[in-house]
Write a protein that holds these residues in place. Structure first.
Motif, PDB file in Angstrom:
ATOM      1  N   SER A   6       0.859  -1.605  -0.054  1.00 23.99           N
ATOM      2  CA  SER A   6      -0.077   0.031   0.302  1.00 23.99           C
ATOM      3  C   SER A   6       1.154   1.348  -0.129  1.00 23.99           C
ATOM      4  CB  SER A   6      -1.338  -0.024   1.174  1.00 23.99           C
ATOM      5  OG  SER A   6      -1.540   0.913   1.042  1.00 23.99           O
ATOM      6  N   LEU A   7       1.966   1.042   0.887  1.00 21.40           N
ATOM      7  CA  LEU A   7       2.819   2.377   0.707  1.00 21.40           C
ATOM      8  C   LEU A   7       3.589   2.433  -0.479  1.00 21.40           C
ATOM      9  CD1 LEU A   7       4.455   4.319   2.450  1.00 21.40           C
ATOM     10  CD2 LEU A   7       6.109   2.557   2.975  1.00 21.40           C
ATOM     11  N   ALA A   8       4.052   1.322  -0.822  1.00 24.37           N
ATOM     12  CA  ALA A   8       4.892   1.581  -2.449  1.00 24.37           C
ATOM     13  C   ALA A   8       3.210   2.105  -3.863  1.00 24.37           C
ATOM     14  CB  ALA A   8       5.629   0.570  -2.636  1.00 24.37           C
ATOM     15  N   LEU A   9       2.385   1.427  -3.755  1.00 23.32           N
ATOM     16  CA  LEU A   9       1.079   2.032  -4.362  1.00 23.32           C
ATOM     17  C   LEU A   9       1.181   3.908  -4.502  1.00 23.32           C
ATOM     18  CD1 LEU A   9      -1.489  -0.634  -4.824  1.00 23.32           C
ATOM     19  CD2 LEU A   9       0.421  -0.286  -6.225  1.00 23.32           C
ATOM     20  N   ARG A  10       1.021   4.289  -3.064  1.00 26.95           N
ATOM     21  CA  ARG A  10       0.916   5.459  -2.666  1.00 26.95           C
ATOM     22  C   ARG A  10       2.500   6.331  -3.176  1.00 26.95           C
ATOM     23  NH1 ARG A  10      -1.219   5.321   3.679  1.00 26.95           N
ATOM     24  NH2 ARG A  10      -3.413   4.363   2.549  1.00 26.95           N
ATOM     25  N   ALA A  11       3.032   5.342  -3.341  1.00 25.20           N
ATOM     26  CA  ALA A  11       4.220   6.265  -3.138  1.00 25.20           C
ATOM     27  C   ALA A  11       4.083   6.928  -4.612  1.00 25.20           C
ATOM     28  CB  ALA A  11       4.952   5.541  -2.841  1.00 25.20           C
ATOM     29  N   PHE A  12       3.833   5.701  -5.354  1.00 25.11           N
ATOM     30  CA  PHE A  12       4.467   5.657  -6.926  1.00 25.11           C
ATOM     31  C   PHE A  12       2.940   6.364  -7.983  1.00 25.11           C
ATOM     32  CE2 PHE A  12       6.946   2.187  -6.275  1.00 25.11           C
ATOM     33  CZ  PHE A  12       8.099   3.064  -6.834  1.00 25.11           C
ATOM     34  N   THR A  13       2.162   7.296  -6.771  1.00 25.25           N
ATOM     35  CA  THR A  13       0.698   7.169  -7.674  1.00 25.25           C
ATOM     36  C   THR A  13       0.469   8.279  -6.493  1.00 25.25           C
ATOM     37  OG1 THR A  13      -0.641   5.694  -6.041  1.00 25.25           O
ATOM     38  CG2 THR A  13       0.017   5.111  -8.495  1.00 25.25           C
ATOM     39  N   ASP A  14       0.357   8.626  -5.889  1.00 22.99           N
ATOM     40  CA  ASP A  14       0.512  10.250  -5.160  1.00 22.99           C
ATOM     41  C   ASP A  14       0.810  11.103  -6.426  1.00 22.99           C
ATOM     42  OD1 ASP A  14      -0.174  12.231  -3.503  1.00 22.99           O
ATOM     43  OD2 ASP A  14       0.253  11.331  -1.437  1.00 22.99           O
ATOM     44  N   PRO A  15      -0.139  12.517  -6.287  1.00 26.53           N
ATOM     45  CA  PRO A  15       0.471  13.432  -7.547  1.00 26.53           C
ATOM     46  C   PRO A  15       0.819  14.546  -5.950  1.00 26.53           C
ATOM     47  CG  PRO A  15      -1.879  13.457  -6.930  1.00 26.53           C
ATOM     48  CD  PRO A  15      -1.217  11.868  -6.864  1.00 26.53           C
ATOM     49  N   GLY A  16       0.766  14.325  -4.783  1.00 29.60           N
ATOM     50  CA  GLY A  16       1.203  15.022  -4.092  1.00 29.60           C
ATOM     51  C   GLY A  16       0.716  16.406  -3.880  1.00 29.60           C
ATOM     52  N   LEU A  17      -1.147  16.279  -4.680  1.00 30.57           N
ATOM     53  CA  LEU A  17      -1.673  17.071  -4.114  1.00 30.57           C
ATOM     54  C   LEU A  17      -2.580  17.861  -2.753  1.00 30.57           C
ATOM     55  CD1 LEU A  17      -3.840  16.945  -7.752  1.00 30.57           C
ATOM     56  CD2 LEU A  17      -1.305  18.395  -7.272  1.00 30.57           C
ATOM     57  N   ALA A  18      -2.281  16.402  -2.343  1.00 29.81           N
ATOM     58  CA  ALA A  18      -3.738  16.457  -1.128  1.00 29.81           C
ATOM     59  C   ALA A  18      -2.553  15.546   0.345  1.00 29.81           C
ATOM     60  CB  ALA A  18      -5.013  15.716  -0.465  1.00 29.81           C
ATOM     61  N   PRO A  19      -2.536  15.609   1.767  1.00 30.88           N
ATOM     62  CA  PRO A  19      -1.608  15.429   2.973  1.00 30.88           C
ATOM     63  C   PRO A  19      -1.949  13.670   2.494  1.00 30.88           C
ATOM     64  CG  PRO A  19      -2.717  17.132   3.886  1.00 30.88           C
ATOM     65  CD  PRO A  19      -3.067  17.114   1.780  1.00 30.88           C
ATOM     66  N   THR A  20      -1.224  12.787   2.660  1.00 32.40           N
ATOM     67  CA  THR A  20      -1.278  11.953   2.626  1.00 32.40           C
ATOM     68  C   THR A  20      -1.201  11.339   4.113  1.00 32.40           C
ATOM     69  OG1 THR A  20       0.520  11.611   0.988  1.00 32.40           O
ATOM     70  CG2 THR A  20      -0.242   8.988   1.549  1.00 32.40           C
ATOM     71  N   ARG A  21      -2.340   9.931   4.482  1.00 31.50           N
ATOM     72  CA  ARG A  21      -2.409   9.878   5.631  1.00 31.50           C
ATOM     73  C   ARG A  21      -2.218   7.837   5.365  1.00 31.50           C
ATOM     74  NH1 ARG A  21      -7.930  11.470   3.702  1.00 31.50           N
ATOM     75  NH2 ARG A  21      -7.928  13.610   4.996  1.00 31.50           N
ATOM     76  N   LEU A  22      -0.773   8.015   6.603  1.00 38.18           N
ATOM     77  CA  LEU A  22       0.099   7.362   7.104  1.00 38.18           C
ATOM     78  C   LEU A  22       0.430   6.421   8.043  1.00 38.18           C
ATOM     79  CD1 LEU A  22       3.566   7.985   4.664  1.00 38.18           C
ATOM     80  CD2 LEU A  22       1.835   6.850   4.087  1.00 38.18           C
ATOM     81  N   THR A  23       0.211   5.170   8.154  1.00 40.54           N
ATOM     82  CA  THR A  23       0.321   4.913   9.580  1.00 40.54           C
ATOM     83  C   THR A  23       1.509   5.391  10.067  1.00 40.54           C
ATOM     84  OG1 THR A  23       1.105   2.524   8.980  1.00 40.54           O
ATOM     85  CG2 THR A  23      -1.235   2.958   9.082  1.00 40.54           C
ATOM     86  N   ALA A  24       1.624   5.644  11.580  1.00 33.06           N
ATOM     87  CA  ALA A  24       3.101   5.620  12.043  1.00 33.06           C
ATOM     88  C   ALA A  24       4.037   5.108  11.730  1.00 33.06           C
ATOM     89  CB  ALA A  24       2.445   5.326  14.023  1.00 33.06           C
ATOM     90  N   SER A  25       3.740   3.644  11.419  1.00 32.86           N
ATOM     91  CA  SER A  25       5.120   2.689  11.352  1.00 32.86           C
ATOM     92  C   SER A  25       5.242   3.253   9.451  1.00 32.86           C
ATOM     93  CB  SER A  25       4.818   1.408  11.506  1.00 32.86           C
ATOM     94  OG  SER A  25       4.085   0.826  10.601  1.00 32.86           O
ATOM     95  N   GLN A  26       4.588   3.771   9.027  1.00 34.10           N
ATOM     96  CA  GLN A  26       4.376   4.060   7.530  1.00 34.10           C
ATOM     97  C   GLN A  26       5.435   5.061   7.232  1.00 34.10           C
ATOM     98  OE1 GLN A  26       1.090   3.138   5.871  1.00 34.10           O
ATOM     99  NE2 GLN A  26       0.789   1.762   4.735  1.00 34.10           N
ATOM    100  N   ALA A  27       4.886   6.029   7.738  1.00 29.85           N
ATOM    101  CA  ALA A  27       5.513   7.233   7.738  1.00 29.85           C
ATOM    102  C   ALA A  27       6.467   7.478   8.718  1.00 29.85           C
ATOM    103  CB  ALA A  27       4.645   8.358   8.773  1.00 29.85           C
ATOM    104  N   VAL A  28       8.060   6.742   9.770  1.00 31.51           N
ATOM    105  CA  VAL A  28       8.710   6.439   9.818  1.00 31.51           C
ATOM    106  C   VAL A  28       8.777   5.629   8.835  1.00 31.51           C
ATOM    107  CG1 VAL A  28      10.169   4.741  10.797  1.00 31.51           C
ATOM    108  CG2 VAL A  28       8.492   5.652  12.045  1.00 31.51           C
TER     109      VAL A  28
END
Length: 160
Positions: A6-28
């Motif tokens: 899920s984190l990898a998919l978000r990293a490759f598809t998120d255009p950076g327009l809105a804040p991404t909601r990551l879990t604490a471990s994903q944010a680390v």
């Protein structure tokens, strides 16, 4: 495993327009990967420019001749451009590697890179050289925009 995908998919598809909601471990993980990328960018750009500065120092008379005859640096006399360019290529990479005044060092190397491109005529700059300068410029600009990262002196002294 599902969160990593899920984190990898978000990293490759998120255009950076809105804040991404990551879990604490994903944010680390994301923070560590960003810092690793910034460290890689800092080390690569610093090596390129530092080695170029050393080359200029090895044969100073040739460096002065190049700045007088071939490099047409805008707004600066050739001798001043040679001294300032060489100093920038030797001092700024050291700051960049340490991550000390990282944004300043990145901005300085971005300007040195830009002056290098502007000082040559289009005939003297091959497509491969243009691509290299574009890469160095983008990497230096990334450090300017995001700072030197977690693994830097700036972070240790809380300047980020």
């Amino acid at each position: 495993m599902k969160s990593i995908v899920s984190l990898a998919l978000r990293a490759f598809t998120d255009p950076g327009l809105a804040p991404t909601r990551l879990t604490a471990s994903q944010a680390v993980v994301n923070s560590q990967l960003q810092s690793l990328a910034l460290l890689g960018a800092r080390l690569y750009v610093a090596q390129v420019f530092f080695l170029s500065g050393l080359t200029k120092l090895r044969d100073w008379s040739s460096t002065l001749a190049l700045f007088n005859d071939i490099y047409q640096v805008p707004l600066l006399p050739p001798t001043a451009a040679a001294y300032l360019g060489t100093a920038g290529e030797l001092v700024l990479p050291v700051l960049l590697v340490a991550g000390l005044a990282g944004r300043f060092a990145g901005a300085g190397l971005f300007v040195v890179n830009l002056m290098a491109v502007l000082s040559l005529s289009a005939d003297d700059l091959s497509p491969a050289a243009q691509a290299q300068h574009a890469l160095w410029g983008v990497l230096a600009l990334a450090v300017v925009l995001w700072g030197a990262g977690r693994w830097s002196v700036d972070r240790v002294i809380r300047v980020v």
